[in-house]
Write an enzyme that holds these catalytic residues in place. Sequence first.
Site, short mmCIF file in Angstrom:
data_model
loop_
_atom_site.label_atom_id
_atom_site.label_comp_id
_atom_site.label_asym_id
_atom_site.label_seq_id
_atom_site.Cartn_x
_atom_site.Cartn_y
_atom_site.Cartn_z
N LYS A 127 0.82 -1.22 0.00
CA LYS A 127 0.00 0.00 0.00
C LYS A 127 0.85 1.26 0.00
CE LYS A 127 -4.14 -2.14 1.83
NZ LYS A 127 -3.75 -3.52 2.18
C1 LIG Z 1 -4.38 -4.55 1.66
C2 LIG Z 1 -3.68 -5.82 1.63
C3 LIG Z 1 -4.13 -6.89 0.83
C4 LIG Z 1 -5.41 -6.82 0.04
O1 LIG Z 1 -5.39 -5.88 -0.99
P1 LIG Z 1 -6.74 -5.42 -1.68
O2 LIG Z 1 -6.36 -4.39 -2.67
O3 LIG Z 1 -7.59 -4.86 -0.58
O4 LIG Z 1 -7.37 -6.62 -2.29
C5 LIG Z 1 -3.39 -8.05 0.80
N1 LIG Z 1 -2.25 -8.17 1.52
C6 LIG Z 1 -1.79 -7.18 2.30
C7 LIG Z 1 -0.54 -7.38 3.08
C8 LIG Z 1 -2.48 -5.97 2.37
O5 LIG Z 1 -2.01 -4.98 3.15
#
Ligand SMILES: *Cc1c(COP(=O)(O)O)cnc(C)c1O
Length: 471
Positions: A113
């Site tokens: 993210k």
């Molecule tokens: C947010 C997140 C996900 C999921 O991603 P999405 O875009 O919500 O499907 C998977 N793994 C980790 C470590 C995350 O932080």
Amino acid sequence: MKYCSTRGQEKNLTFEEVLFSGYAKDGGLYMPEFLPNLSHKEMEQWSKYSYPDLVFAVARKFIDEEEIPSSVLNDIITSCLKRFRIPEVVRIEKLVGGLNIVELFHGTTLAFKDLALSVVGGLIDHYLSKKKKHITILIGTSGDTGSAAIEGVRGRKGIDIVVLLPSGRCTMIQELQMTTVIEDNVLVYKVEGTSDDLDEPIKQCFCDQEFVSKHNLISINSINWGRIMVQVAHYFFTYYQLCSELGAPVQIVVPTGAAGNITAGCIAKKMGLPITLVATVNENDIISRTIDKGDFSMNSFVTQTMASAMDIQNPYNVERLIYLCCEGNVERVRKIMGAFESNGKVTIPVDILQALQEIVVDSIIVNDSEITTTMEKVYNENKYVLCPHTATAVYYHHQRNSDVTRGFIATASPAKFPEAVIKAGIDPITDGVDHLQYLPTKFLWMRKGEDWYSMLRAKIENITELRNRKV
Ligand SMILES: *Cc1c(COP(=O)(O)O)cnc(C)c1O
């Protein structure tokens, strides 16, 4: 490029307008009015680009030159990505047996993210600095979004951020990454509930248009188009790194929660990238059931798993997938999402499901013991440690043979999830986060039985009042 709502009531919005909002006014999500198709020549040019170049090239397709000139856009992107812990920003670790681990977690908070949120923070800052305006970002997190969003905006003038986290449902390190931030533009609530519970008061705030515009309230959850846009670059990067020759297919396996990341993959495919996608989920299996048989229905509760960032019942980006797979027929999106919102379930019509299955070709549900077994196996064979989310993608590889080249999206560093690493019988790695436990913390509570919506409203009003007094 202009933007519209998936439910059709808003059209002709600028990038700036969609960046500075959450849900569309009709309850839908924002999408570009069309998806640019890359020419053969562009496809070839892009194959030589670095990761930051690809982010720029993708963003350029979705933000008009008149909105942000190229030199400025390039500066924003490079300055945000410069803070990453490796100069190339993203790298692929090629393990034996075709396990190509796409490490997207080299940002400050050690999850993918950081990639999108740092750039979104930079874009927001760019517009604000021109306007001398104050905004409040309101965000709910299942673990990683909160810290990455805080990191993207901490200390920035003109921005306050309010984060709601589900108490006891993130790992200790995830929680500390949020509660140890002391800048006074950062406010963190620990909520006695699940990540879906805390989405409720947030959605209620965003549904009140007057409140939203009075307080310049914005969301940078993956309902925000800016995040999806930046994430499209992951797929181009992965493809170019792994394809045997241009045009050859690559399959990309994506650990999926709210489906923002995989939505970006679908958009890359629609832009002409020859990929197929696989969604892997934990025991919160709504996405998997939706893709397998069109059963878009919530379970009765959220199951707490080791891959906690994917402990989600309502993967709100499915709305964008439906929109993409019905050729932007807003009547149909409205009908399907209306039914889902009233009943917590709906069956995806067959033609839309088939279109979806052409892009997301498979999915799999992975439980906690399969996660730790996979982590252990990969460690024993490669001395490489996976995070529990990434392990769901690799588990898929162990279950389904294929001649197709595959990339596995590694969404977080295992250092964030020592509990799972220890369960897998591996010595935990710290990767520079162990100092967090010695820092002072700062946060507020939302307790069971309290009126969270009113609390949140009052707090946001209070923030605006304080900032106005300062100006
Ligand atoms: C947010 C997140 C996900 C999921 O991603 P999405 O875009 O919500 O499907 C998977 N793994 C980790 C470590 C995350 O932080």
